[in-house]
Design a protein around this motif. Structure first.
Motif, PDB file in Angstrom:
ATOM      1  N   LEU A 280      15.453 -43.821  -6.216  1.00 14.39           N
ATOM      2  CA  LEU A 280      15.889 -42.431  -6.245  1.00 14.39           C
ATOM      3  C   LEU A 280      16.459 -42.054  -7.603  1.00 14.39           C
ATOM      4  N   THR A 281      17.369 -42.891  -8.078  1.00 13.40           N
ATOM      5  CA  THR A 281      17.989 -42.565  -9.364  1.00 13.40           C
ATOM      6  C   THR A 281      16.968 -42.640 -10.487  1.00 13.40           C
ATOM      7  N   ASN A 282      16.051 -43.604 -10.387  1.00 11.49           N
ATOM      8  CA  ASN A 282      15.015 -43.707 -11.408  1.00 11.49           C
ATOM      9  C   ASN A 282      14.164 -42.452 -11.443  1.00 11.49           C
ATOM     10  N   ALA A 283      13.841 -41.923 -10.275  1.00  9.80           N
ATOM     11  CA  ALA A 283      13.029 -40.719 -10.210  1.00  9.80           C
ATOM     12  C   ALA A 283      13.827 -39.527 -10.739  1.00  9.80           C
ATOM     13  N   TYR A 284      15.078 -39.509 -10.385  1.00 10.60           N
ATOM     14  CA  TYR A 284      15.923 -38.369 -10.726  1.00 10.60           C
ATOM     15  C   TYR A 284      16.222 -38.310 -12.218  1.00 10.60           C
ATOM     16  N   PHE A 285      16.554 -39.500 -12.757  1.00  4.64           N
ATOM     17  CA  PHE A 285      16.896 -39.558 -14.180  1.00  4.64           C
ATOM     18  C   PHE A 285      15.734 -40.140 -14.980  1.00  4.64           C
ATOM     19  N   ALA A 286      14.515 -39.734 -14.652  1.00  2.00           N
ATOM     20  CA  ALA A 286      13.330 -40.356 -15.247  1.00  2.00           C
ATOM     21  C   ALA A 286      13.398 -40.409 -16.766  1.00  2.00           C
ATOM     22  N   SER A 287      13.958 -39.399 -17.383  1.00  2.00           N
ATOM     23  CA  SER A 287      13.916 -39.327 -18.843  1.00  2.00           C
ATOM     24  C   SER A 287      14.834 -40.353 -19.503  1.00  2.00           C
ATOM     25  N   ILE A 288      15.937 -40.693 -18.827  1.00  2.06           N
ATOM     26  CA  ILE A 288      16.865 -41.656 -19.435  1.00  2.06           C
ATOM     27  C   ILE A 288      16.936 -42.920 -18.585  1.00  2.06           C
ATOM     28  N   ARG A 289      15.805 -43.287 -18.090  1.00  4.02           N
ATOM     29  CA  ARG A 289      15.675 -44.272 -17.046  1.00  4.02           C
ATOM     30  C   ARG A 289      16.543 -45.521 -17.182  1.00  4.02           C
ATOM     31  N   ALA A 290      16.282 -46.298 -18.229  1.00  2.00           N
ATOM     32  CA  ALA A 290      16.913 -47.613 -18.307  1.00  2.00           C
ATOM     33  C   ALA A 290      18.434 -47.496 -18.252  1.00  2.00           C
ATOM     34  N   GLY A 291      18.958 -46.571 -19.042  1.00  2.00           N
ATOM     35  CA  GLY A 291      20.403 -46.396 -19.084  1.00  2.00           C
ATOM     36  C   GLY A 291      20.968 -45.970 -17.744  1.00  2.00           C
ATOM     37  N   ALA A 292      20.291 -45.063 -17.098  1.00  2.67           N
ATOM     38  CA  ALA A 292      20.823 -44.483 -15.865  1.00  2.67           C
ATOM     39  C   ALA A 292      21.033 -45.525 -14.784  1.00  2.67           C
TER      40      ALA A 292
END
Ligand SMILES: Nc1ncnc2c1ncn2[C@@H]1O[C@H](COP(=O)(O)OP(=O)(O)OP(=O)(O)O)[C@@H](O)[C@H]1O
Ligand SMILES: [Mg+2]
Lengths: 340, 238
Positions: A280-292
């Motif tokens: 979910l978080t990966n999808a949501y914060f796709a642009s800053i993925r690794a950090g998020a």
């Protein structure tokens, strides 16, 4: 002891029910993405059961399971892509290689008490990633490798739908749970329990610390490598960052920590909770993925350590674990016994 | 059975154990006494392999056991308790003892079977499902003794297991020790309570500042001027 017999019958009944439920699940689940999540839950749980053998049972905090995960993954991929072997053969080779690395590294650093083991596992994963990036001709370097889909092929473990993968993943999960159960009740399990509590006391009753810890590390490496191999067989794509980042190591550790260490169901529960959340978080914060995801992991870690240090499985069961309170129980200075 | 010759251990400039000769025969109870800091615990650490020795030799039935590691010595048959107790806090009483039994058992269930009888014998059966951390210090010391006994050793070294016990409990422990000795085991017992050690030991060894200053029957040792001097000179034992 009549009690334990009815208990056993109840348990096996429950197990049969569970198996039926699990096998029928993909027939009910129509949504492809949900099945994908179930598969991910399964293989990450397998990796995490692996971590639990060394991090939970032995109480030696490993922060480098990504190294074993990667070795399993790259062995499976390379066997297929380079040597035209079944990735299943590669998976077995990967498990063997991971076991060798654990044996070598463990023999060197499990001797030392304190944070050295943790640091060296961290370093091992870094070294593995650097090697994967360096040997481009085999690994594909940073771009990684794609395993082309060539239609249904049993030996290549390529299937048209996700269902066969689901059953394979569940079988691996069953193997991991079985391993955890066997460890917990075996001689090794009790030796590890003793070591985790007090290394000097363990030695005082004849336990060879090194031998027990290295065994645990090897078992741990094998399970995690198996999960890595499955991952690449299923995803058909591999690169050093997705298999060998500290994010992977942290995820594997956190799953067990959240669910509950040294528990037959803890890592599975942890994966059931964490994998959908990270997706979910990966999808949501796709642009800053690794950090998020690392931020999310950190927050979860803090919450768990504060409110459920024994893992959620024990909150559910209202039973405190044995010594799961600190992240790394056990290590006492070499000198402390002399003054005791 | 156990033999020490010229055993020496220094920590930096401090010689904690100095040229100690010692023998313990099968079925013998030897008391080890000495003022605080005399080197009793250090000697225990040397015998059981928790510390390497600097000089001398330690043999068990002729086989050298010094500097081979604590687990090796335990498997050879010498086990100890710790002055500051080290039970496995997050394991139950029964599990603690079973871990001890495991070293000679062929299987985990066999170790638990053995542990059951040991726990009972040590009077811990009513607490056997209790986690060790929930026991009193005194019970945990008894638990350590039980765990050591469960390894089926040739010799047990007790480092102040009776401190803090009531006279009744001490009597219980002493009876137990006498029973175990009749099975052929030996004991090296470190204890500050003079009446206890004098009563139970067949032989007393006295350490002072790392050196052995007396070795003989309780009576001979009690009347030894050097021993009286060592104790009175320091204001008594404890
Ligand atoms: N690991 C160590 N490093 C440095 N010095 C030590 C160490 N262990 C013990 N010592 C010193 O060695 C001496 C002997 O200590 P030891 O604990 O063996 O005495 P003891 O006879 O058991 O005393 P007590 O009756 O107080 O238990 C003491 O001066 C102690 O401070
Ligand atoms: Mg002492």
């Amino acid at each position: 002891m009549a009690d334990s017999q009815t208990e056993a019958r109840k348990r096996s009944g429950l197990a049969v029910l569970l198996i039926m439920l699990v096998s029928l699940l993909p027939l009910v689940v129509q949504h492809g993405y949900v099945l994908r999540i179930l598969i991910m839950i399964s293989y990450f749980a397998v990796a995490s059961y692996g971590w639990d053998v060394i991090g939970g049972y032995a109480g030696q905090l490993s922060l480098g399971q990504a190294a074993f995960f990667s070795i399993g993954a790259y062995a499976a991929a390379s066997a297929y892509l380079i040597w035209k072997l079944s990735p299943a053969v590669g998976a077995l080779a990967g498990v063997g290689l991971a076991a060798l690395l654990a044996l070598g590294l463990g023999s060197l650093v499990l001797r030392l008490r304190g944070p050295y083991f943790t640091l060296s596992t961290l370093a091992a994963a870094e070294v593995v990633r650097i090697l994967l990036l360096h040997f481009k001709s085999i690994t594909g370097g940073a771009e990684g490798r794609v395993i082309p889909y060539t239609g249904f092929n049993l030996s290549a473990l390529q299937f048209a739908t996700d269902r066969p993968y689901y059953y394979i993943a569940v079988a691996l999960l069953a193997l991991a749970i079985w391993t955890s159960y066997q460890v917990s009740r075996s001689r090794l399990g009790f030796q590890l329990a003793a070591i985790r509590n007090d290394e000097d006391a363990a030695e005082s009753v004849g336990i060879n610390l090194m031998s027990a810890k290295v065994k645990a590390f090897v078992i741990s490496a094998c399970l995690t490598a198996l999960a890595g191999a499955f991952y690449v067989i299923y995803d058909r794509y591999i690169d050093p960052y997705s298999t060998c980042s500290s994010e992977v190591s942290v995820k594997i550790l956190l799953i067990a920590l959240v669910g509950g260490r040294r528990s037959i169901w803890g890592p599975l529960l942890g994966a059931v909770l964490l994998i959908p959340l990270t997706e979910l978080t990966n999808a949501y914060f796709a642009s800053i993925r690794a950090g998020a995801s690392m931020v999310v992991y950190s927050i979860i870690l803090i919450i768990v350590v504060l409110y459920a240090p024994d893992g959620l499985i024990r909150v559910l069961r209202r039973r405190p674990s044995r010594g799961a309170v600190t992240l790394q129980p056990g290590p006492k200075g070499r000198n402390s016994h002399a003054s005791a | 059975m156990l033999q020490l010759k010229g055993v020496t251990k220094s920590f930096g400039g401090l010689t904690a154990v100095n040229q100690v000769d010692l023998e313990v025969r099968p079925g013998e109870i030897v008391g080890l006494i000495g003022p605080n800091g005399a080197g009793k615990t250090t000697l225990t650490n040397l015998i059981t392999g928790f510390l390497p020795i600097d000089q001398g030799e330690i043999t068990l039935n002729g086989e050298p056991i010094a500097n081979r590691g604590a687990d090796f010595v335990a498997r050879k048959g010498i086990v100890r308790t710790f002055q500051i107790e080290r039970s496995f806090k997050d394991l139950t009483v029964l599990e603690n003892v079973a871990v001890g039994a495991l070293v000679r058992a062929d299987s985990v269930p066999e170790a638990f079977k053995k542990a059951k009888t040991v726990v009972k014998r040590f009077g811990l059966d009513r607490q056997e499902e209790e986690l060790a951390r929930n026991l009193t210090i005194q019970s945990r010391k008894a638990l350590e003794f039980a765990r050591a006994y469960a390894t089926q050793p040739k010799m047990i070294i007790l480092d102040e297991v009776m401190a803090g016990l009531t006279p009744g409990e001490i009597d219980g422990q002493l009876t137990l020790i006498q029973e175990i000795v009749s099975e052929g085991l030996s004991f090296l017992i470190i204890e500050h309570i003079m009446q206890v050690i004098m009563g139970v030991s067949q032989r007393i060894v006295v350490l002072e500042e790392g050196a052995k200053i007396a070795d003989g029957t309780p009576q001979a040792v009690a009347n030894d001027p050097k021993v009286i001097e060592a104790y009175l000179g320091r204001g008594g034992g404890d």
